[in-house]
Enzyme design. Structure first.
Site, PDB file in Angstrom:
ATOM      1  N   CYS A  73     -27.002  61.223   3.085  1.00 22.60           N
ATOM      2  CA  CYS A  73     -25.678  60.739   2.658  1.00 22.60           C
ATOM      3  C   CYS A  73     -24.709  61.854   2.279  1.00 22.60           C
ATOM      4  O   CYS A  73     -23.732  62.081   2.995  1.00 22.60           O
ATOM      5  CB  CYS A  73     -25.855  59.770   1.494  1.00 22.60           C
ATOM      6  N   GLU A  91     -21.946  50.362  -0.516  1.00 23.26           N
ATOM      7  CA  GLU A  91     -23.193  50.355  -1.292  1.00 23.26           C
ATOM      8  C   GLU A  91     -23.319  51.695  -2.021  1.00 23.26           C
ATOM      9  O   GLU A  91     -23.065  52.741  -1.434  1.00 23.26           O
ATOM     10  CB  GLU A  91     -24.358  50.169  -0.305  1.00 23.26           C
TER      11      GLU A  91
END
Ligand code: UGA
Length: 480
Positions: free
Chosen positions: A264, A152
């Site tokens: 992230c 993703e």
């Protein structure tokens, strides 16, 4: 298609609602009962622009439900998306795979029929192969569960848009059937012309960490240039603009400042480095350690600049930090550069107040020792120095003249190089920013012109100094 989405954080909840929005029959699963209850009632458990709308509509359509039961998930899905977190392991740089493994262990023994497990979490290369072996051991006799990886690329703050209109889809598959299944899941996107890259799982897993490593490197590159600019008296924002005109380089992700944070980029470059070492190719990505170091250094440089601007000692000094989240349009404070600076200032004795439009509750949870609220004027009242550390649009729209009446000293650090500094200087603010010369080091013509105009308008004004005399008269009685 009957889909499950396991893990309903920023990634999974948005994926579940968007898959329902394009017509699939979706069951979202999470171990957090509170989150399941909130989502079932149409209340997003986090701030993400546009998500509440897509969630409400998906629930109303009957295409979206939530549960905490993996057994129920096993019975529902022909495709199971794994969207749980892969945080950094405590005491190591590697990714912590325990949540991914727990999903597989909890789901697979209950699978009644062949199906496809599709990983979306960011994982070390080799994960699909490892899980395939694990699943073969766990599945009931006659049930073949295949694994594919479909990373993703959504950004927080644009999660709905990025999910419904991704710039590409990457499918790491081991069979034509798995590829066909994923093409059916994403049929509306493929019809709309979204590029679809079908490859092997190792390549798909690597695409994701390579993409985040590239983005992190781009940010640290420009921040390294900012350090050189500081030493040379040059301006990194002009440098970035000039570089960005070269379409091979591009201007995006060249915003110098406090650097990257979030759930992230920081952990992904560390995990990639750790995995490369396991694979015996550590030197190939050792540069990521420098990327990380440069990034961390922008935090210490900002604290040092703050200390310098208040004369060396932070004890008891009133600071206001604008922004607590790791980026604007999110309430996510994981590894937030703004909070890291605020915490460091607090530890060094400063009296810190933080403002954030959406992130204050999460910031208070993460750092109960810090004062954090969502009323801007209250946060700024009596400040001796304002630090702009997360570039919410609200801050760009601030009127520096009005704000100067609220603070004790109109002194600003723009840690994101995102404010119209000429306007702030013209309003009497002393302004500093990483990678940009202080006026005495070489004021730009525009700044010099404005400062001159401000000085002429108010003879008592000091360029780059405190509030002008005219403004001082306009200041309300100070409350603290
Ligand atoms: C990042 C990637 O951009 C997504 O493609 C990816 O899907 C996601 O991680 C993920 O792995 O899940 P995100 O963490 O939402 O997305 O945030 P970014 O927009 O990438 O920003 C990361 C950090 O870099 C922020 O702290 C931001 O302030 C900082 N940044 C960004 C800069 O310091 N300078 C820039 O020029 C751009």
């Amino acid at each position: 298609m009957r889909l499950t989405v396991i893990g309903t954080g920023y990634l999974g909840a948005v994926h579940a609602a968007c898959m329902a929005a394009i017509g699939h029959d979706v069951l979202g699963i999470d171990v957090d009962i509170k989150k399941i209850k909130a989502l079932t009632e149409g209340r997003p458990p986090f701030y993400e622009p546009g998500f509440d709308d897509v969630l409400t509509k998906a629930l109303a359509s009957g295409c979206l439900r939530f549960t905490a039961s993996l057994r129920e998930a096993a019975a529902h899905g022909e495709v199971h998306f794994i969207c749980v977190g892969t945080p950094q392991q405590a005491g190591s740089q590697a990714a912590d795979m325990r949540y991914v493994d727990a999903v597989v262990d909890g789901l697979v023994p209950h699978l009644p029929a062949p199906c496809l497990l599709v990983g979306k979490s960011t994982v070390p290369v080799g994960t699909t192969a490892r899980l395939t072996t694990r699943i073969a051991r766990l599945a009931s006799a006659g049930v073949r569960a295949e694994v594919a990886w479909n990373p993703e690329f959504l950004r927080e703050g644009f999660a709905v848009e990025d999910t419904l209109r991704p710039d590409r889809l990457v499918a790491g598959v081991t069979s034509p059937e798995a590829d066909e299944t994923l093409r059916r899941v994403y049929a509306p996107m493929l019809e709309a012309g979204v590029p679809y890259i079908s490859t092997d799982p190792n390549t798909a897993e690597l695409v994701k960490v390579a993409a985040n490593s590239f983005l992190a490197t781009k940010i640290s590159f420009i921040n390294a240039m900012a350090e050189v600019c500081d030493a040379a008296g040059a301006d990194v924002t002009t440098l970035a603009d000039a570089l960005g005109h070269d379409t091979r380089i591009g201007r995006r992700f060249l915003n110098a400042g406090l650097g990257f944070g979030g759930g992230c980029l920081p952990k992904d470059i560390r995990a990639f480095n750790a995995r490369a070492q396991e694979l015996g190719v550590g030197p190939a990505v050792a540069f990521l350690e420098h990327v990380d170091e440069i990034n961390e250094r922008q935090r210490t440089r900002t604290v040092a600049l703050t200390r310098q601007m208040v004369g060396g000692d932070l004890t008891g000094r009133r600071m206001t930090v604008l922004g607590a989240t790791f980026k604007p349009n999110s309430d996510d404070v994981r590894d937030s550069p703004a909070l890291a600076v605020a915490t460091a200032l607090h530890r060094q004795g400063a009296d810190v107040r933080i403002h954030d439009p959406e992130g204050a509750p999460n910031a208070r949870l993460a750092h109960p020792e810090l004062r954090c609220g969502s009323d801007l004027l209250t946060a700024c009242q009596g400040a001796e120095l304002v630090l702009h550390l997360t570039e919410w649009v609200q801050y760009r729209e601030l009127d520096p003249v009005k704000l100067a009446r609220v603070v004790r000293e109109p002194v600003l650090i723009d840690g994101r190089n995102a404010l119209p500094l000429d306007d702030w200087r013209a309003a009497g603010w002393t302004v500093r920013a990483l990678g940009r010369p202080a006026p005495s080091d070489g004021t730009s013509a525009a700044q010099a012109g404005r400062l001159l105009r401000a000085t002429i308008a108010s003879p008592a004004a000091k360029p780059g100094g405190g509030p002008t005399a005219a403004m001082a008269q306009a200041l309300p009685t100070r409350t603290s």
